[in-house]
Motif scaffolding. Structure first.
Motif, PDB file in Angstrom:
ATOM      1  N   LEU A 173       0.818  -1.214   0.000  1.00 29.39           N
ATOM      2  CA  LEU A 173       0.000   0.000   0.000  1.00 29.39           C
ATOM      3  C   LEU A 173       0.851   1.262   0.000  1.00 29.39           C
ATOM      4  N   ILE A 174       1.963   1.256   0.725  1.00 23.22           N
ATOM      5  CA  ILE A 174       2.800   2.457   0.781  1.00 23.22           C
ATOM      6  C   ILE A 174       3.443   2.722  -0.575  1.00 23.22           C
ATOM      7  N   VAL A 175       3.845   1.663  -1.282  1.00 26.66           N
ATOM      8  CA  VAL A 175       4.429   1.842  -2.618  1.00 26.66           C
ATOM      9  C   VAL A 175       3.389   2.393  -3.589  1.00 26.66           C
ATOM     10  N   VAL A 176       2.180   1.824  -3.557  1.00 28.78           N
ATOM     11  CA  VAL A 176       1.113   2.287  -4.454  1.00 28.78           C
ATOM     12  C   VAL A 176       0.755   3.737  -4.162  1.00 28.78           C
ATOM     13  N   TRP A 177       0.618   4.080  -2.886  1.00 25.88           N
ATOM     14  CA  TRP A 177       0.249   5.450  -2.535  1.00 25.88           C
ATOM     15  C   TRP A 177       1.346   6.444  -2.880  1.00 25.88           C
ATOM     16  N   LEU A 178       2.613   6.052  -2.753  1.00 28.40           N
ATOM     17  CA  LEU A 178       3.708   6.945  -3.148  1.00 28.40           C
ATOM     18  C   LEU A 178       3.670   7.213  -4.649  1.00 28.40           C
ATOM     19  N   LEU A 179       3.395   6.175  -5.434  1.00 28.67           N
ATOM     20  CA  LEU A 179       3.268   6.359  -6.884  1.00 28.67           C
ATOM     21  C   LEU A 179       2.129   7.320  -7.211  1.00 28.67           C
ATOM     22  N   LEU A 180       1.013   7.161  -6.523  1.00 28.56           N
ATOM     23  CA  LEU A 180      -0.140   8.016  -6.772  1.00 28.56           C
ATOM     24  C   LEU A 180       0.116   9.453  -6.344  1.00 28.56           C
ATOM     25  N   MET A 181       0.841   9.635  -5.253  1.00 29.14           N
ATOM     26  CA  MET A 181       1.167  10.983  -4.800  1.00 29.14           C
ATOM     27  C   MET A 181       2.006  11.711  -5.822  1.00 29.14           C
ATOM     28  N   VAL A 182       2.970  10.998  -6.413  1.00 30.13           N
ATOM     29  CA  VAL A 182       3.822  11.605  -7.450  1.00 30.13           C
ATOM     30  C   VAL A 182       2.985  11.983  -8.665  1.00 30.13           C
ATOM     31  N   LEU A 183       2.127  11.057  -9.122  1.00 28.69           N
ATOM     32  CA  LEU A 183       1.283  11.337 -10.281  1.00 28.69           C
ATOM     33  C   LEU A 183       0.309  12.479  -9.992  1.00 28.69           C
ATOM     34  N   GLY A 184      -0.300  12.447  -8.808  1.00 28.79           N
ATOM     35  CA  GLY A 184      -1.259  13.478  -8.446  1.00 28.79           C
ATOM     36  C   GLY A 184      -0.621  14.853  -8.352  1.00 28.79           C
ATOM     37  N   GLN A 185       0.557  14.922  -7.736  1.00 30.31           N
ATOM     38  CA  GLN A 185       1.246  16.199  -7.611  1.00 30.31           C
ATOM     39  C   GLN A 185       1.705  16.719  -8.968  1.00 30.31           C
ATOM     40  N   ALA A 186       2.093  15.806  -9.851  1.00 23.45           N
ATOM     41  CA  ALA A 186       2.521  16.224 -11.192  1.00 23.45           C
ATOM     42  C   ALA A 186       1.381  16.917 -11.924  1.00 23.45           C
ATOM     43  N   PHE A 187       0.164  16.435 -11.740  1.00 16.07           N
ATOM     44  CA  PHE A 187      -0.976  17.035 -12.423  1.00 16.07           C
ATOM     45  C   PHE A 187      -1.388  18.350 -11.764  1.00 16.07           C
ATOM     46  N   SER A 188      -0.932  18.587 -10.530  1.00 11.85           N
ATOM     47  CA  SER A 188      -1.248  19.831  -9.833  1.00 11.85           C
ATOM     48  C   SER A 188      -0.289  20.960 -10.192  1.00 11.85           C
ATOM     49  N   VAL A 189       0.804  20.626 -10.870  1.00 10.70           N
ATOM     50  CA  VAL A 189       1.823  21.626 -11.190  1.00 10.70           C
ATOM     51  C   VAL A 189       1.280  22.791 -12.008  1.00 10.70           C
ATOM     52  N   PRO A 190       0.479  22.559 -13.082  1.00 10.04           N
ATOM     53  CA  PRO A 190      -0.033  23.713 -13.860  1.00 10.04           C
ATOM     54  C   PRO A 190      -0.806  24.710 -13.000  1.00 10.04           C
ATOM     55  N   ALA A 191      -1.661  24.202 -12.091  1.00  6.66           N
ATOM     56  CA  ALA A 191      -2.433  25.095 -11.223  1.00  6.66           C
ATOM     57  C   ALA A 191      -1.513  25.872 -10.285  1.00  6.66           C
ATOM     58  N   LEU A 192      -0.468  25.205  -9.765  1.00  6.34           N
ATOM     59  CA  LEU A 192       0.469  25.855  -8.854  1.00  6.34           C
ATOM     60  C   LEU A 192       1.254  26.952  -9.577  1.00  6.34           C
ATOM     61  N   ILE A 193       1.725  26.647 -10.780  1.00  6.57           N
ATOM     62  CA  ILE A 193       2.489  27.636 -11.557  1.00  6.57           C
ATOM     63  C   ILE A 193       1.611  28.854 -11.860  1.00  6.57           C
ATOM     64  N   TYR A 194       0.384  28.592 -12.308  1.00  3.70           N
ATOM     65  CA  TYR A 194      -0.521  29.706 -12.623  1.00  3.70           C
ATOM     66  C   TYR A 194      -0.803  30.539 -11.374  1.00  3.70           C
ATOM     67  N   GLN A 195      -0.974  29.866 -10.223  1.00  2.71           N
ATOM     68  CA  GLN A 195      -1.241  30.571  -8.973  1.00  2.71           C
ATOM     69  C   GLN A 195      -0.072  31.482  -8.604  1.00  2.71           C
ATOM     70  N   LEU A 196       1.146  30.981  -8.735  1.00  7.32           N
ATOM     71  CA  LEU A 196       2.322  31.781  -8.390  1.00  7.32           C
ATOM     72  C   LEU A 196       2.456  32.998  -9.309  1.00  7.32           C
ATOM     73  N   ILE A 197       2.221  32.784 -10.613  1.00  3.27           N
ATOM     74  CA  ILE A 197       2.309  33.901 -11.572  1.00  3.27           C
ATOM     75  C   ILE A 197       1.236  34.944 -11.270  1.00  3.27           C
ATOM     76  N   LYS A 198       0.018  34.470 -11.018  1.00  5.03           N
ATOM     77  CA  LYS A 198      -1.096  35.376 -10.737  1.00  5.03           C
ATOM     78  C   LYS A 198      -0.861  36.154  -9.455  1.00  5.03           C
ATOM     79  N   MET A 199      -0.364  35.479  -8.422  1.00  5.84           N
ATOM     80  CA  MET A 199      -0.108  36.143  -7.149  1.00  5.84           C
ATOM     81  C   MET A 199       0.991  37.191  -7.293  1.00  5.84           C
ATOM     82  N   GLY A 200       2.010  36.871  -8.102  1.00  9.31           N
ATOM     83  CA  GLY A 200       3.074  37.843  -8.340  1.00  9.31           C
ATOM     84  C   GLY A 200       2.561  39.098  -9.017  1.00  9.31           C
ATOM     85  N   THR A 201       1.626  38.907  -9.937  1.00  6.96           N
ATOM     86  CA  THR A 201       1.030  40.060 -10.637  1.00  6.96           C
ATOM     87  C   THR A 201       0.178  40.895  -9.699  1.00  6.96           C
ATOM     88  N   ILE A 202      -0.592  40.209  -8.843  1.00  2.00           N
ATOM     89  CA  ILE A 202      -1.489  40.913  -7.924  1.00  2.00           C
ATOM     90  C   ILE A 202      -0.716  41.697  -6.873  1.00  2.00           C
TER      91      ILE A 202
END
Length: 292
Positions: A197-226
């Motif tokens: 279970l720990i191996v499976v969940w670690l794999l999923l955490m990596v995949l899940g975080q990778a898909f969150s990167v676009p939202a994080l990048i956009y958030q940082l750019i937007k916050m810098g502008t604001i």
């Protein structure tokens, strides 16, 4: 009729085989599997997405209210907590239906030699939903109580009770018998189950975080502008940004879909432990020799 692509669940597997066969099952059945999930869980998922949008909008209103209308803060707080309550209710139902659909899909897959029948899956899900909700409440209470006792008991109980849903589906036990049988089944195999279970969940955490990167990048750019506008409260307007909302909702839906992967792994773990202790699959093969 024999299905050459059929994946045999009822046999012993080591850690590597469980992980490999989990992704093999998804690769060979992804269309029927995710279509079944979409048909059953889709309407509730849509409600969850709408609730999340209104929650984020109410969060923006709350932070803006500190500056613009401080006298109405209590009303804004009430609105935010109302959406939180709605989201909790929707997400409990959402993940319950996802777990049930995933497990009953596998049950139909096994019963029909690799050709699951959607009508069976749907009927089983809706006829057993209250049993699953009852089991989920019991497992949650026990696990939270375990975490209150210095975390370690909570981790132990979480791993043990991860098999509970599989036991309920494949052995058709009631809530009490399912709960007690989880401890019997995992006895002597806790560390092996934890490792998978720990191996499976670690794999999923990596995949899940990778898909969150676009939202994080956009958030940082937007916050810098604001921040350049010298208005600290304006930073909370990002919760109303349609691009930010779309990226976060897309990330959530993707992570929700990923959650079905450990569910499949727990089924393989269940049958591995069941085979080691009860030889169910071996006995079935011997009994079917005469029929073949």
């Amino acid at each position: 009729m024999e299905n050459n692509n059929f994946i045999e669940f009822k046999k012993e597997r080591d850690l590597g085989a469980i992980i490999t066969d989990t992704f093999k099952f998804i690769r060979e059945n992804w269309k029927e599997y995710f279509l079944s999930i979409l048909k059953i869980v889709g309407p509730v998922l849509l409600v969850g997405i709408v609730a999340m949008v209104f929650y984020l909008l109410s969060m923006s209103d709350m932070f803006e209210g500190f500056e613009d209308n401080p006298d109405n803060i209590s009303g804004i707080f009430s609105q935010v907590f109302s959406w939180i309550f709605i989201m909790i209710f929707v997400y409990v139902l959402l993940y319950t239906l996802l777990s049930m659909t995933s497990l009953y899909f596998i049950k139909s897959y096994i019963d029909n030699n690799g050709k699951p029948v959607f009508s069976e899956v749907k009927a089983n899900v809706f006829s057993n939903i209250w049993r699953f909700i009852g089991l989920g409440i019991l497992v949650t209470i026990v696990t939270i109580f375990g975490f209150m006792l210095c975390y370690i008991p909570g981790i132990y109980l979480g791993i043990v009770l991860s098999l509970a849903t599989s036991i309920m589906v494949f052995e058709n036990k009631n809530v009490g018998d399912t709960f007690s049988h989880s401890f019997t089944l995992i006895k002597g195999q806790w560390w092996n189950t934890f490792g998978v279970l720990i191996v499976v969940w670690l794999l999923l955490m990596v995949l899940g975080q990778a898909f969150s990167v676009p939202a994080l990048i956009y958030q940082l750019i937007k916050m810098g502008t604001i921040v350049q506008d010298n208005d600290p409260t304006a930073i909370f307007s990002i919760f109303k940004d349609p691009i930010y909302l779309a990226l976060n909702l897309g990330s959530y839906v993707f992570q929700f879909i990923l959650y079905s992967i450990p569910l499949i792994s727990t089924v393989f773990i269940y049958f591995d432990l069941n085979e080691q202790k009860n030889l169910t699959g071996t006995i079935e093969k011997i009994e079917n020799l005469g029929n073949d």
